[in-house]
Scaffold this motif. Structure first.
Motif, PDB file in Angstrom:
ATOM      1  N   ALA A 136      10.488  26.007  -0.779  1.00 22.24           N
ATOM      2  CA  ALA A 136       8.986  25.056  -0.058  1.00 22.24           C
ATOM      3  C   ALA A 136       9.821  25.256   1.462  1.00 22.24           C
ATOM      4  O   ALA A 136       8.726  26.330   2.530  1.00 22.24           O
ATOM      5  CB  ALA A 136       8.749  23.323  -0.058  1.00 22.24           C
ATOM      6  N   GLU A 193      14.198  14.964   1.648  1.00 22.90           N
ATOM      7  CA  GLU A 193      13.634  15.567  -0.525  1.00 22.90           C
ATOM      8  C   GLU A 193      14.959  16.365  -0.556  1.00 22.90           C
ATOM      9  O   GLU A 193      15.273  15.396  -2.320  1.00 22.90           O
ATOM     10  CB  GLU A 193      12.598  16.371  -0.395  1.00 22.90           C
ATOM     11  N   LEU A 235       9.012  17.622  -8.734  1.00 23.63           N
ATOM     12  CA  LEU A 235       9.862  18.206  -7.930  1.00 23.63           C
ATOM     13  C   LEU A 235      11.111  18.184  -8.282  1.00 23.63           C
ATOM     14  O   LEU A 235      11.842  17.108  -8.872  1.00 23.63           O
ATOM     15  CB  LEU A 235       9.745  17.846  -6.341  1.00 23.63           C
ATOM     16  N   TRP A 259      11.370  18.141   3.992  1.00 26.05           N
ATOM     17  CA  TRP A 259      11.577  18.961   3.000  1.00 26.05           C
ATOM     18  C   TRP A 259      13.462  18.868   2.716  1.00 26.05           C
ATOM     19  O   TRP A 259      14.023  18.383   1.116  1.00 26.05           O
ATOM     20  CB  TRP A 259      11.226  20.384   2.803  1.00 26.05           C
ATOM     21  N   GLN A 287      12.488  24.302  -6.418  1.00 26.00           N
ATOM     22  CA  GLN A 287      11.506  24.102  -5.937  1.00 26.00           C
ATOM     23  C   GLN A 287      10.893  23.383  -4.198  1.00 26.00           C
ATOM     24  O   GLN A 287      11.036  23.980  -3.082  1.00 26.00           O
ATOM     25  CB  GLN A 287      10.650  23.066  -5.839  1.00 26.00           C
ATOM     26  N   ALA A 288      12.366  22.415  -3.660  1.00 26.57           N
ATOM     27  CA  ALA A 288      12.250  21.905  -2.627  1.00 26.57           C
ATOM     28  C   ALA A 288      12.972  23.277  -1.713  1.00 26.57           C
ATOM     29  O   ALA A 288      12.541  23.307  -0.230  1.00 26.57           O
ATOM     30  CB  ALA A 288      12.774  20.916  -2.621  1.00 26.57           C
ATOM     31  N   LEU A 331       4.652  29.028  -6.031  1.00 24.03           N
ATOM     32  CA  LEU A 331       5.681  28.062  -5.237  1.00 24.03           C
ATOM     33  C   LEU A 331       4.529  27.067  -5.546  1.00 24.03           C
ATOM     34  O   LEU A 331       4.675  26.105  -5.704  1.00 24.03           O
ATOM     35  CB  LEU A 331       5.998  28.218  -4.191  1.00 24.03           C
ATOM     36  N   GLN A 332       3.668  27.319  -4.815  1.00 22.46           N
ATOM     37  CA  GLN A 332       2.228  26.313  -4.895  1.00 22.46           C
ATOM     38  C   GLN A 332       2.018  25.989  -6.393  1.00 22.46           C
ATOM     39  O   GLN A 332       1.861  24.472  -6.540  1.00 22.46           O
ATOM     40  CB  GLN A 332       1.506  26.885  -4.271  1.00 22.46           C
ATOM     41  N   ASP A 343       3.650  18.399 -10.004  1.00 18.97           N
ATOM     42  CA  ASP A 343       4.584  17.130  -9.728  1.00 18.97           C
ATOM     43  C   ASP A 343       5.465  16.854 -10.357  1.00 18.97           C
ATOM     44  O   ASP A 343       5.597  15.904 -10.240  1.00 18.97           O
ATOM     45  CB  ASP A 343       2.934  16.041  -9.470  1.00 18.97           C
ATOM     46  N   GLY A 362      10.579  27.461  -9.652  1.00 16.13           N
ATOM     47  CA  GLY A 362      11.142  27.393  -8.159  1.00 16.13           C
ATOM     48  C   GLY A 362      11.829  28.442  -7.446  1.00 16.13           C
ATOM     49  O   GLY A 362      12.068  28.579  -6.716  1.00 16.13           O
ATOM     50  N   LEU A 391       5.063  23.515  -7.143  1.00 22.76           N
ATOM     51  CA  LEU A 391       4.880  22.032  -7.106  1.00 22.76           C
ATOM     52  C   LEU A 391       3.461  21.059  -6.950  1.00 22.76           C
ATOM     53  O   LEU A 391       3.191  19.884  -7.745  1.00 22.76           O
ATOM     54  CB  LEU A 391       4.370  22.180  -5.022  1.00 22.76           C
TER      55      LEU A 391
END
Length: 388
Positions: A265, A290, A257, A287, A261-262, A248-249, A255, A203, A252
């Motif tokens: 995003a 989050e 997070l 986001w 990473q956020a 990044l994908q 799972d 991330g 993510l």
């Protein structure tokens, strides 16, 4: 002389010496001596095994220093343990070296300096130039950091989060002197990602790549700041954006997070928009929600207020801003922007001028001053047009 090769081998060689029992400060000195010897010898007599050569020479330098130090005579039994010349072992302790340089007993500035020296292979002069401090000051900082971690063993799990904080601090310094710290931080984070199977490392690397991709468009030819909405997106580095999004994908998809990473995003959503007007602000607000849940950071909530102002209108953004402490850095600048969006140019101009006085650096101060001047000019022109 391949300087990039020397820098890439530095942390590995240092970690080998520490694993063999050398204390960190003495090992780092020995490695620096070996690097100087390599600069002298290699152009005329390059070794077949560069890493093995450096390990052998550095270990001999360490033993020489140990013999000469009367206070360390108890270590002289290591003299007979000198390994025979040959290929260095394949084990790589660089990851542990990251943890050591980001030891919780170090201040953030000391951890940054030690990481750049021990893992990055930069000289004290280069680090001092990058942070715009005298070389003697940086040398003292590094010496204190080395003394602090001397005796710390590699027998406890390291804290990846602390290492990532140090790398993020390095990245945010950007460019000063002859060292591009943003590029250096990306190089070091790539190295960490190759060794640490952790989604937050990915991330952070994605976040760095996505931010760095916009670097060429962030400043005008005269050095002034260019806001994100006004940047020439044709100057963005599409290859770095594509790489950052892919990393990044993959992170993510695991799972797990985390904060970086956020943040990545959010950066990816900005990078994905063909124009500023097509930015998916609704998803960016989600986001930031989050991020606020993960960090409970007032700075995150400040950025969220901007996003809310874009997604739901400036009044909604101002309402979100009203819940935050006005002493937050850049709070006044955000308020100025939202009031301008809401059409209150008088308040916005006053707040831009106030924010300029609080700006943390010259470039930001000049940008905010120009924003205030722009609005004042608009109001004068409007007043002339309305007068009979």
């Amino acid at each position: 002389m391949n300087e990039a090769l020397l820098r890439s081998l530095t942390p590995t060689v240092l970690a080998v010496l520490v694993r063999r029992g050398a204390d960190f400060a003495a090992a780092e000195d020995a490695v620096q001596d070996a690097l100087l010897e390599a600069v002298r010898v290699w152009p005329d007599d390059p070794p077949r095994d560069a890493k093995g050569w450096l390990v052998t020479v550095a270990w001999r330098r360490f033993l020489d220093a140990t013999r000469a130090d009367a206070a360390r005579r108890r270590r002289e039994d290591r003299v007979d343990e000198e390994p025979t010349p040959g290929p260095a072992p394949a084990a790589d302790d660089t990851l542990q070296l990251y943890f050591l340089c980001a030891h919780p007993s170090l201040t953030p500035s000391s951890a940054v300096a030690l990481t750049l020296r021990a893992v990055g292979g930069l000289t004290t002069r280069q680090i001092a130039q990058a942070y715009l401090v005298p070389e003697a000051t940086m040398a003292q900082r590094i010496s204190r950091a080395k003394r602090t971690v001397t005796g710390v063993r590699f027998d406890r799990p390291g804290d990846v989060a602390t290492v990532l904080r140090v790398l993020y601090l390095i990245f945010n310094e950007g460019y000063s002197g002859d060292v591009d710290l943003a590029a250096e931080a990306i190089r070091l984070t790539r190295q960490l990602a190759a060794q640490a199977d952790h989604p937050e490392v990915s991330g952070l690397l994605a976040l760095m790549l996505l931010h760095h991709a916009r670097r060429a468009a962030r400043t005008a030819p005269d050095g002034s700041l260019v806001p994100l909405a006004e940047q020439d997106r044709g100057r963005w580095d599409t290859a770095s954006i594509a790489e950052g999004v892919a990393i990044l994908q993959a992170a993510l998809a695991r799972d797990r997070l985390g904060e970086f990473q956020a943040q990545a995003a959010v950066a990816a959503l900005h990078a994905d928009a063909p124009t500023a007007e097509e930015t998916d602000w609704v998803q960016i607000v989600e986001w930031y929600d989050e991020l606020a849940r993960l960090t409970d950071s007032p700075v995150v909530r400040l950025n969220r207020a901007v996003a809310v102002g874009e997604a739901d209108g400036p009044r909604a953004g101002l309402a979100a801003l009203a819940t935050l402490d006005e002493s937050l850095p850049r709070h006044t600048a955000v308020a100025a922007y939202l009031h301008e969006r809401d059409g209150d140019l008088t308040t916005a101009a006053r707040l831009y001028a106030e924010a300029a006085r609080k700006a943390p650096n010259l470039a930001e101060r000049d940008h905010l001053t120009r924003q205030a001047a722009r609005l004042n000019t608009r109001m004068r022109e409007r007043s002339r047009q309305e007068s009979p």
